[in-house]
Enzyme design. Structure first.
Site, PDB file in Angstrom:
ATOM      1  CB  CYS A 137       7.537  -3.852   1.145  1.00 28.24           C
ATOM      2  SG  CYS A 137       7.469  -4.903  -0.326  1.00 28.24           S
TER       3      CYS A 137
ATOM      4  CG  HIS B  67       6.917   0.137  -1.534  1.00 30.48           C
ATOM      5  ND1 HIS B  67       8.069   0.002  -0.798  1.00 30.48           N
ATOM      6  CD2 HIS B  67       6.747  -1.029  -2.180  1.00 30.48           C
ATOM      7  CE1 HIS B  67       8.589  -1.190  -1.000  1.00 30.48           C
ATOM      8  NE2 HIS B  67       7.803  -1.845  -1.840  1.00 30.48           N
TER       9      HIS B  67
ATOM     10  CD  GLU C 105       8.531   3.357   0.498  1.00 23.71           C
ATOM     11  OE1 GLU C 105       7.507   3.248   1.199  1.00 23.71           O
ATOM     12  OE2 GLU C 105       9.189   2.384   0.089  1.00 23.71           O
TER      13      GLU C 105
END
Lengths: 256, 196
Positions: B77, B178, B180
């Site tokens: 990001c 993202h 994650e």
């Protein structure tokens, strides 16, 4: 293509999930972390955890819950309830929340939105609004719908956007708990006025209601609680239905 | 495996830590040049504002450390945007690992909302960080600034117009989304990175 998001909302009291019917009566719907994990497996795009007892009880338990959710889930989640100042935001983001939702505190002190946006970025700041349709106007309410804010919906959300809100979470108190569909006209009015995402909330009873919120309400995301908590709508099946209706949704990686 | 996460004043570093822990990896979060240089893999995450963050990185000397890393590095990001040449966000010179400038999304129609928030699909994925499974799959984005498609683009996503969902040059990898927070798809991409 950007997918329309389905967001289960978990109203949390003492690390348990509850959902109010028209904001008054509560029914238990299980453990907040486990329920969130289940929704994630079923295909939820995001989760919202609201600390509904925040103003009355300690916030430590909720912060601990946020840490557990962050450790367990691999999808984004927003937390709200009882966020009054920047230190609350710091505590919750530090515990692992992706976004924070501010409601009454933003109406009382609109500069809070700017402070959050400046410190953490607009994408972190969800401004939640509870409003009721009365005398041909949408009026905002404070304290979980208990207190009139004396402000109209459209001017308030426009101001919130100008101050740095990243998203608007609009709950129609008129539609909430009634299960007759979302406030699509009001949602469409917000969508045509704002330049940030709008999350529809209040009124979901059937799969068609979600479709209508996207199709007619022009919402970017739809939030619901009890239809998911009590197994009336399965998120995976809801997404299959929406895809059949040509609504763009994320479908991969789900448990069938 | 020894995975280091660059510690700096960015938000949400813990999300990346949690994601790695779920995969059985205990990362070290550090701003120490030696620890970063010694790691098998380095992750450079980021949620925040470009100008403030760049200033902080420079004050810590982390800008030079990151640019000189030789092992696989993954920017996430804001991390990806800071690895570019220049960012419109705060009009700031960045790390110049990727020879491209970061722009702000300019909405064309009323329905083009900024920030770009939500799940969007990956197209034109290049093997390495990605495998063939990821074409057409959705990952989670939250951003108002984007990297245009360029020679380093390793995947694209369409929002308002196609932009770089991922970049790669030599040992430097970067993703705008993202991983994650991108469910099982994101986990597969993180695994690919760890296996590089």
């Amino acid at each position: 293509m950007l997918a329309k998001r389905i967001i289960p909302c978990l109203d949390v009291k003492d690390a348990m999930t509850v959902k109010g019917v028209n904001f008054v009566n509560f029914r238990d719907a299980g453990d907040a972390v486990e329920l969130g994990a289940r929704y994630s497996r079923e295909g939820a795009d995001e989760l919202v955890y609201l600390d509904i007892t925040a103003s009355h009880e300690g916030r430590k338990t909720f912060t601990e819950l946020v840490t557990k959710v962050a450790a367990r889930l691999n999808i984004p989640f927003t937390v709200g309830g009882g966020i009054n100042e920047l230190s609350d935001v710091d505590r919750l983001l530090g515990a692992g929340a992706d976004k924070v939702s501010v409601n009454s505190a933003a109406l009382r002190n609109p500069r809070l939105i700017e402070e959050i946006a400046t410190h953490y970025g607009t994408q972190v700041c969800v401004v939640a609004v509870d409003a009721r349709y009365e005398n041909n106007r949408w009026m905002c309410y404070l304290n979980g719908g208990r207190l009139p804010a004396g402000r109209e919906l459209l001017p308030w959300v426009t101001e919130a956007e100008d101050r740095g809100a990243g998203e608007i979470l609009f709950t129609s108190m008129t539609h909430d708990g009634v299960k007759q569909g979302y406030a699509n006209e009001a949602l469409a009015a917000l969508a045509s006025r704002l330049h940030i995402s709008v999350i529809a909330s209040g009124g979901a009873g059937t799969k068609e209601h979600f479709r209508d919120a996207f199709l007619y309400g022009k919402a970017d995301a739809a939030l619901a609680a009890s239809v998911f908590h009590f197994g009336e709508i399965h998120i995976g099946q809801l997404k299959t239905y929406l895809a059949d209706q040509d609504i763009p949704v994320r479908q991969e990686g789900q448990e069938v | 495996m020894n995975v280091a996460i660059v510690k700096y004043n960015a938000g949400n570093i813990c999300s990346v830590v949690y994601a790695l822990k779920r995969m059985g990896i205990e990362p070290v979060v550090t701003a120490d040049a030696e620890l970063l240089q010694k790691a098998d893999k380095v992750i450079f995450p980021g949620v925040g504002e470009a100008h403030t963050t760049m200033r902080h990185l420079k004050q810590q000397g982390l800008d030079r450390v990151i640019c000189r890393l030789r092992q696989p590095v993954l920017g996430i990001c804001l991390g990806m945007q800071l690895m570019c040449r220049f960012s419109d966000e705060g009009q700031v010179d960045c790390l110049h690992i990727f020879d491209v400038d970061v722009k702000r999304f300019a909405p064309c129609r009323q329905e083009d909302k900024v920030p770009h928030i939500g799940w969007n699909t990956l197209e034109e994925v290049k093997l390495g960080l990605f495998d063939s499974r990821q074409t057409g799959q959705s990952v989670y984005f939250v951003h108002s600034y984007y990297v245009p498609v360029n020679t380093c683009t390793a995947a694209t996503t369409d929002y308002i117009h196609p932009f770089s969902a991922a970049l790669q040059r030599d040992n430097f990898y970067a993703v705008q989304f993202h991983p994650e927070k991108s469910g099982t798809v994101g986990e597969a991409i993180l695994k690919n990175f760890l296996n590089l």
